[in-house]
Design a protein around this motif. Structure first.
Motif, PDB file in Angstrom:
ATOM      1  N   PRO A 137      31.679  12.929  74.098  1.00  0.00           N
ATOM      2  CA  PRO A 137      31.251  14.165  73.446  1.00  0.00           C
ATOM      3  C   PRO A 137      31.223  15.335  74.430  1.00  0.00           C
ATOM      4  CG  PRO A 137      29.792  12.343  72.877  1.00  0.00           C
ATOM      5  CD  PRO A 137      30.666  11.860  73.980  1.00  0.00           C
ATOM      6  N   LEU A 138      31.356  16.545  73.892  1.00  0.00           N
ATOM      7  CA  LEU A 138      31.226  17.743  74.713  1.00  0.00           C
ATOM      8  C   LEU A 138      29.812  17.831  75.285  1.00  0.00           C
ATOM      9  CD1 LEU A 138      32.965  20.436  72.446  1.00  0.00           C
ATOM     10  CD2 LEU A 138      33.995  19.096  74.293  1.00  0.00           C
ATOM     11  N   SER A 139      29.691  18.491  76.428  1.00  0.00           N
ATOM     12  CA  SER A 139      28.364  18.759  76.978  1.00  0.00           C
ATOM     13  C   SER A 139      27.623  19.703  76.043  1.00  0.00           C
ATOM     14  CB  SER A 139      28.473  19.378  78.371  1.00  0.00           C
ATOM     15  OG  SER A 139      28.975  20.714  78.263  1.00  0.00           O
ATOM     16  N   ALA A 140      26.308  19.818  76.233  1.00  0.00           N
ATOM     17  CA  ALA A 140      25.510  20.705  75.380  1.00  0.00           C
ATOM     18  C   ALA A 140      26.012  22.140  75.461  1.00  0.00           C
ATOM     19  CB  ALA A 140      24.040  20.633  75.788  1.00  0.00           C
ATOM     20  N   GLN A 141      26.337  22.611  76.673  1.00  0.00           N
ATOM     21  CA  GLN A 141      26.814  23.985  76.827  1.00  0.00           C
ATOM     22  C   GLN A 141      28.186  24.160  76.190  1.00  0.00           C
ATOM     23  OE1 GLN A 141      26.617  24.818  81.051  1.00  0.00           O
ATOM     24  NE2 GLN A 141      24.560  25.671  80.853  1.00  0.00           N
ATOM     25  N   ARG A 185      37.001  27.340  80.808  1.00  0.00           N
ATOM     26  CA  ARG A 185      38.152  26.563  81.293  1.00  0.00           C
ATOM     27  C   ARG A 185      37.981  25.071  81.016  1.00  0.00           C
ATOM     28  NH1 ARG A 185      38.025  28.376  85.920  1.00  0.00           N
ATOM     29  NH2 ARG A 185      36.925  26.720  87.006  1.00  0.00           N
ATOM     30  N   ARG A 186      36.767  24.544  81.255  1.00  0.00           N
ATOM     31  CA  ARG A 186      36.535  23.120  81.000  1.00  0.00           C
ATOM     32  C   ARG A 186      36.678  22.799  79.513  1.00  0.00           C
ATOM     33  NH1 ARG A 186      32.320  24.000  84.800  1.00  0.00           N
ATOM     34  NH2 ARG A 186      30.790  24.154  83.102  1.00  0.00           N
ATOM     35  N   LEU A 187      36.179  23.695  78.661  1.00  0.00           N
ATOM     36  CA  LEU A 187      36.283  23.468  77.222  1.00  0.00           C
ATOM     37  C   LEU A 187      37.740  23.528  76.776  1.00  0.00           C
ATOM     38  CD1 LEU A 187      34.997  23.023  74.500  1.00  0.00           C
ATOM     39  CD2 LEU A 187      34.502  25.481  74.359  1.00  0.00           C
ATOM     40  N   ARG A 188      38.478  24.479  77.278  1.00  0.00           N
ATOM     41  CA  ARG A 188      39.912  24.543  76.946  1.00  0.00           C
ATOM     42  C   ARG A 188      40.622  23.256  77.332  1.00  0.00           C
ATOM     43  NH1 ARG A 188      40.895  30.630  79.163  1.00  0.00           N
ATOM     44  NH2 ARG A 188      40.813  31.759  77.177  1.00  0.00           N
ATOM     45  N   ASP A 189      40.280  22.731  78.514  1.00  0.00           N
ATOM     46  CA  ASP A 189      40.923  21.504  78.988  1.00  0.00           C
ATOM     47  C   ASP A 189      40.617  20.330  78.063  1.00  0.00           C
ATOM     48  OD1 ASP A 189      41.981  22.883  81.120  1.00  0.00           O
ATOM     49  OD2 ASP A 189      40.503  22.171  82.580  1.00  0.00           O
ATOM     50  N   ARG A 190      39.358  20.257  77.581  1.00  0.00           N
ATOM     51  CA  ARG A 190      38.989  19.155  76.681  1.00  0.00           C
ATOM     52  C   ARG A 190      39.778  19.225  75.375  1.00  0.00           C
ATOM     53  NH1 ARG A 190      34.301  16.442  77.146  1.00  0.00           N
ATOM     54  NH2 ARG A 190      35.440  15.028  75.756  1.00  0.00           N
ATOM     55  N   ALA A 192      42.686  20.846  74.924  1.00  0.00           N
ATOM     56  CA  ALA A 192      44.123  20.707  75.209  1.00  0.00           C
ATOM     57  C   ALA A 192      44.527  19.255  75.400  1.00  0.00           C
ATOM     58  CB  ALA A 192      44.489  21.514  76.453  1.00  0.00           C
ATOM     59  N   ALA A 193      43.581  18.410  75.786  1.00  0.00           N
ATOM     60  CA  ALA A 193      43.890  16.988  75.975  1.00  0.00           C
ATOM     61  C   ALA A 193      44.313  16.335  74.668  1.00  0.00           C
ATOM     62  CB  ALA A 193      42.680  16.263  76.564  1.00  0.00           C
ATOM     63  N   LEU A 194      43.844  16.891  73.525  1.00  0.00           N
ATOM     64  CA  LEU A 194      44.191  16.343  72.218  1.00  0.00           C
ATOM     65  C   LEU A 194      45.233  17.189  71.487  1.00  0.00           C
ATOM     66  CD1 LEU A 194      40.693  15.170  70.926  1.00  0.00           C
ATOM     67  CD2 LEU A 194      42.515  13.795  71.943  1.00  0.00           C
ATOM     68  N   ASP A 195      45.410  18.433  71.911  1.00  0.00           N
ATOM     69  CA  ASP A 195      46.427  19.296  71.296  1.00  0.00           C
ATOM     70  C   ASP A 195      46.954  20.278  72.342  1.00  0.00           C
ATOM     71  OD1 ASP A 195      48.079  20.901  69.821  1.00  0.00           O
ATOM     72  OD2 ASP A 195      46.657  21.274  68.196  1.00  0.00           O
ATOM     73  N   PRO A 196      47.925  19.840  73.149  1.00  0.00           N
ATOM     74  CA  PRO A 196      48.459  20.721  74.195  1.00  0.00           C
ATOM     75  C   PRO A 196      49.366  21.824  73.656  1.00  0.00           C
ATOM     76  CG  PRO A 196      49.639  18.631  74.176  1.00  0.00           C
ATOM     77  CD  PRO A 196      48.518  18.491  73.185  1.00  0.00           C
ATOM     78  N   THR A 197      49.668  21.805  72.357  1.00  0.00           N
ATOM     79  CA  THR A 197      50.610  22.774  71.795  1.00  0.00           C
ATOM     80  C   THR A 197      49.945  24.085  71.375  1.00  0.00           C
ATOM     81  OG1 THR A 197      50.371  22.004  69.502  1.00  0.00           O
ATOM     82  CG2 THR A 197      51.972  20.852  70.892  1.00  0.00           C
ATOM     83  N   HIS A 198      48.598  24.095  71.344  1.00  0.00           N
ATOM     84  CA  HIS A 198      47.912  25.287  70.842  1.00  0.00           C
ATOM     85  C   HIS A 198      46.697  25.593  71.702  1.00  0.00           C
ATOM     86  CE1 HIS A 198      46.351  28.286  68.068  1.00  0.00           C
ATOM     87  NE2 HIS A 198      45.186  27.651  68.067  1.00  0.00           N
ATOM     88  N   GLN A 199      46.520  26.850  72.070  1.00  0.00           N
ATOM     89  CA  GLN A 199      45.312  27.268  72.787  1.00  0.00           C
ATOM     90  C   GLN A 199      44.325  27.831  71.780  1.00  0.00           C
ATOM     91  OE1 GLN A 199      45.262  28.882  76.888  1.00  0.00           O
ATOM     92  NE2 GLN A 199      44.486  30.753  75.965  1.00  0.00           N
ATOM     93  N   PHE A 200      43.250  27.096  71.562  1.00  0.00           N
ATOM     94  CA  PHE A 200      42.264  27.491  70.555  1.00  0.00           C
ATOM     95  C   PHE A 200      41.430  28.685  71.012  1.00  0.00           C
ATOM     96  CE2 PHE A 200      43.197  23.087  69.526  1.00  0.00           C
ATOM     97  CZ  PHE A 200      43.259  23.102  68.139  1.00  0.00           C
ATOM     98  N   ILE A 201      41.079  28.716  72.299  1.00  0.00           N
ATOM     99  CA  ILE A 201      40.164  29.742  72.810  1.00  0.00           C
ATOM    100  C   ILE A 201      40.966  30.777  73.583  1.00  0.00           C
ATOM    101  CG2 ILE A 201      38.151  30.173  74.259  1.00  0.00           C
ATOM    102  CD1 ILE A 201      37.350  27.251  73.737  1.00  0.00           C
ATOM    103  N   ASN A 202      40.944  31.992  73.092  1.00  0.00           N
ATOM    104  CA  ASN A 202      41.742  33.059  73.683  1.00  0.00           C
ATOM    105  C   ASN A 202      40.845  34.179  74.198  1.00  0.00           C
ATOM    106  OD1 ASN A 202      44.686  32.317  72.849  1.00  0.00           O
ATOM    107  ND2 ASN A 202      43.455  31.999  71.013  1.00  0.00           N
ATOM    108  N   THR A 203      41.202  34.687  75.375  1.00  0.00           N
ATOM    109  CA  THR A 203      40.493  35.815  75.965  1.00  0.00           C
ATOM    110  C   THR A 203      41.115  37.131  75.509  1.00  0.00           C
ATOM    111  OG1 THR A 203      39.896  34.528  77.922  1.00  0.00           O
ATOM    112  CG2 THR A 203      39.822  36.921  78.133  1.00  0.00           C
ATOM    113  N   VAL A 204      40.302  38.017  74.972  1.00  0.00           N
ATOM    114  CA  VAL A 204      40.748  39.360  74.605  1.00  0.00           C
ATOM    115  C   VAL A 204      40.198  40.292  75.673  1.00  0.00           C
ATOM    116  CG1 VAL A 204      40.735  41.153  72.844  1.00  0.00           C
ATOM    117  CG2 VAL A 204      40.659  38.733  72.161  1.00  0.00           C
ATOM    118  N   ARG A 205      41.047  40.672  76.595  1.00  0.00           N
ATOM    119  CA  ARG A 205      40.592  41.386  77.785  1.00  0.00           C
ATOM    120  C   ARG A 205      39.809  42.649  77.432  1.00  0.00           C
ATOM    121  NH1 ARG A 205      42.163  39.113  82.249  1.00  0.00           N
ATOM    122  NH2 ARG A 205      44.037  37.808  82.328  1.00  0.00           N
TER     123      ARG A 205
END
Length: 218
Positions: A137-141, A185-190, A192-205
């Motif tokens: 499971p994901l960490s609490a944060q 970054r850690r959440l993105r990595d988690r 991406a491990a199950l779906d490397p084709t799509h980035q769910f979390i995007n930064t809007v500068r």
């Protein structure tokens, strides 16, 4: 029985008690001593290690001067602290617990599932990507961050709002940009491990962070 389910609960995560759960209808002692309500048979654990106490204001946890410490979301406890839904507790390095404000066995349909490649259930703290469960499971944060984005998917959430939600207003002043970036970054990595084709979390500068969750199959 319905009344019992209204109590907060502790769910054992990693450790010898994994999968067990306790209703917090009364004070629970955690330790190696067999008289403890939560008995953790591990040499790292003190005989009377920590105490979890339900009060009118909420549930508190305190370390009882243990040798190897008690941690709350990765930070060692020095004073009693009030628990929040989704907090992770560590008894030494021997046993982890997840704190939930109510029973986690509600049907998934009532827990906030939507359609999309990414699905979440707040009650059970489970996350699925392309119908595969995120394990461990994901960490609490990580969960708090992802749930905030999930509830407002498609919308840009400011970095300050994210820090306030994840760390709490009392601690947000001490949270650096690097700490938030590392969490993202850690959440993105988690994911991406199950779906490397799509980035769910995007930064809007200059604005914040946004979750994009396309329909399953796209």
């Amino acid at each position: 029985m319905k009344h019992e389910e209204e109590y907060p609960i502790l769910v054992a995560q990693d450790g010898p008690l994994k999968g067990q759960r306790w209703s917090l209808s009364h004070t629970l002692m955690v330790g190696r001593d067999p008289t403890c309500e939560i008995h953790v048979q591990d040499r790292q654990v003190s005989r009377f290690h920590a105490r979890v106490t339900p009060t009118a204001e909420g549930v508190t946890i305190e370390d009882l001067g243990s040798k190897n410490g008690t941690n709350h979301n990765g930070t060692e406890l020095t004073t009693p602290i009030m628990l929040q839904d989704g907090d992770l507790l560590g008894i030494a390095l021997a046993q982890q617990f997840l704190f939930l404000t109510s029973d986690a066995t509600m049907p998934l349909a009532e827990g906030g599932l939507r359609s999309g490649r990414l699905l979440m259930d707040q009650k059970s703290r489970q996350v699925w990507v392309n119908q595969q469960q995120v394990v461990p499971p994901l960490s609490a944060q990580q969960f708090k961050l992802l749930w905030m984005l999930y509830e407002h998917q498609g919308q840009v959430i400011s970095r300050s709002d994210i820090v306030s939600m994840v760390w709490g207003e009392d601690q947000m002043a001490g949270v650096s940009d690097q700490a938030l970036d590392a969490l993202i970054r850690r959440l993105r990595d988690r994911l991406a491990a199950l779906d490397p084709t799509h980035q769910f979390i995007n930064t809007v500068r200059g604005h914040g962070i946004r979750l994009t969750n396309p329909p399953n199959g796209e």
